[in-house]
Design a protein around this motif. Structure first.
Motif, short mmCIF file in Angstrom:
data_model
loop_
_atom_site.label_atom_id
_atom_site.label_comp_id
_atom_site.label_asym_id
_atom_site.label_seq_id
_atom_site.Cartn_x
_atom_site.Cartn_y
_atom_site.Cartn_z
N GLU A 6 0.88 -1.16 0.00
CA GLU A 6 0.00 0.00 0.00
C GLU A 6 0.92 1.21 0.00
O GLU A 6 1.65 1.44 0.97
N LEU A 7 0.90 1.98 -1.06
CA LEU A 7 1.87 3.05 -1.26
C LEU A 7 1.18 4.41 -1.32
O LEU A 7 0.30 4.63 -2.15
N ILE A 8 1.60 5.30 -0.42
CA ILE A 8 1.10 6.68 -0.42
C ILE A 8 2.17 7.59 -0.99
O ILE A 8 3.29 7.64 -0.47
N ALA A 46 2.10 16.24 6.52
CA ALA A 46 1.90 15.26 5.46
C ALA A 46 1.89 13.84 6.02
O ALA A 46 1.05 13.01 5.65
N ILE A 47 2.82 13.55 6.92
CA ILE A 47 2.86 12.21 7.54
C ILE A 47 1.61 11.98 8.37
O ILE A 47 0.99 10.91 8.31
N GLY A 48 1.21 12.99 9.16
CA GLY A 48 0.01 12.85 9.98
C GLY A 48 -1.24 12.65 9.15
O GLY A 48 -2.14 11.90 9.54
N PRO A 54 -3.76 7.87 8.61
CA PRO A 54 -5.12 7.32 8.63
C PRO A 54 -5.60 6.79 7.28
O PRO A 54 -6.55 6.00 7.23
N LEU A 55 -4.95 7.22 6.20
CA LEU A 55 -5.37 6.75 4.88
C LEU A 55 -5.22 5.23 4.75
O LEU A 55 -5.97 4.59 4.01
N ARG A 113 3.22 -4.64 2.91
CA ARG A 113 3.98 -3.47 3.38
C ARG A 113 3.11 -2.23 3.24
O ARG A 113 2.26 -2.16 2.36
N ARG A 114 3.37 -1.26 4.13
CA ARG A 114 2.70 0.04 4.04
C ARG A 114 3.80 1.09 3.97
O ARG A 114 4.66 1.17 4.86
N VAL A 115 3.77 1.92 2.94
CA VAL A 115 4.86 2.86 2.68
C VAL A 115 4.32 4.25 2.41
O VAL A 115 3.38 4.41 1.63
N ILE A 116 4.92 5.25 3.08
CA ILE A 116 4.67 6.66 2.76
C ILE A 116 5.90 7.18 2.04
O ILE A 116 7.02 7.07 2.54
#
Length: 291
Positions: free
Chosen positions: A55-57, A150-152, A156-157, A167-170
């Motif tokens: 999951e990529l933001i 931006a991180i905050g 929640p997304l 994996r979850r990536v910002i």
């Protein structure tokens, strides 16, 4: 000891070549998978129809320090990278063969705009559709730079999307330090506690000047103050001609979920003093405008 890798011309997953890559932080020792990791691995193993490899933001800076040309090249870079043959090859090499992506633009702590809600990319057609969405949205600019905001906003997304990633990536891109909102290190640490990885794309194409919030060694700032998590990395863009190549390299690495094997640079532990103050942006803003 946290390790950073300089990959230069190292190939990643057999599809990465070149790119102005600054460094990659290696994962530290782990006693075992976290509850989060175990849960998401089970979901993927169960054959959930919504399982994805990552999951990529994509969190993209649109502050006034970015000129219109840079913003346009940045947009084109993401669109072209998602459509590239190398990206699609890396996509298919993953266990699920698909990823989930959302794309938002950010500036001040209360200024974030989702350009693309969560979308599944599982091949050329869906990749083309996401790229088209990126390109059709009018370019905008806004004041201040809040990486912490931006991180905050991003965290929640992950709870709102219908996908289950291993994996979850910002992915944070920007051309200056945090100068608005809460401390960037607190936002970073809150994300890491949730099992989220943060990668960075510091944009360093202009000489720092008094009229902007640019600083020397923005790549060091991103390494020591912004990124974190297993396999986290920084790719610095140090020339306008490198924009698209760097974005493509970054996306390939995030989709592949791999890092080079050979550590070549050792960096101070996280608990030691960063090479660039993590509050340098706030200090510059206060010194110039007194607030």
């Amino acid at each position: 000891m946290r390790l950073l890798f300089s990959i230069g011309a190292v190939l990643v997953s057999g599809v990465l070549a070149g790119g102005d890559v600054a460094s990659i932080a290696a994962p530290g020792p782990k006693s075992g998978p976290s509850k989060f990791e175990s849960s998401r691995q089970r979901q993927a193993a169960d054959g959930d129809a919504q399982s994805v490899d990552v999951e990529l933001i994509l969190a993209v800076d649109v502050s006034y320090s970015m000129d219109m040309d840079e913003l346009a090249i940045q947009r084109e870079g993401y669109a072209q990278a998602i459509q590239s043959k190398e990206f699609l090859q890396a996509l298919k090499a993953g266990p699920a063969g698909r990823i989930a992506v959302t794309y938002f633009e950010w500036a001040a702590s209360n200024d974030q705009k989702i350009i693309i809600p969560w979308r599944l990319i599982d091949g050329p057609e869906t990749a083309d559709a996401v790229a088209a969405e990126i390109m059709k949205t009018p370019i905008r600019r806004a004041s201040r730079t809040s990486i912490s905001g931006a991180i905050g906003f991003a965290m929640p997304l992950f709870d709102e999307d219908p996908y289950h990633g291993l994996r979850r990536v910002i992915d944070i891109s920007g051309d200056g330090p945090n100068n608005n909102g809460g401390p960037v290190t607190l936002a970073r640490d809150a994300a890491l506690e949730k099992g989220i990885v943060i990668n960075g794309l510091p944009i360093m194409v202009k000489e720092p000047s008094y009229s902007t919030m640019d600083i020397d060694n923005l790549d060091y700032y991103y390494e020591d103050c912004v990124i974190g998590g297993p396999g986290s990395f920084v790719i610095a863009i140090k020339g306008r001609e490198k924009f698209k190549e760097a974005i493509r390299t970054k996306l390939l690495m995030e989709v592949a979920g791999r890092t080079p094997d050979r550590p070549v640079v050792h960096v101070a532990d996280k608990d030691k003093e960063p090479r660039v103050s993590c509050t340098i942006g706030e200090k510059i803003w206060s010194d110039r405008w007194g607030r």
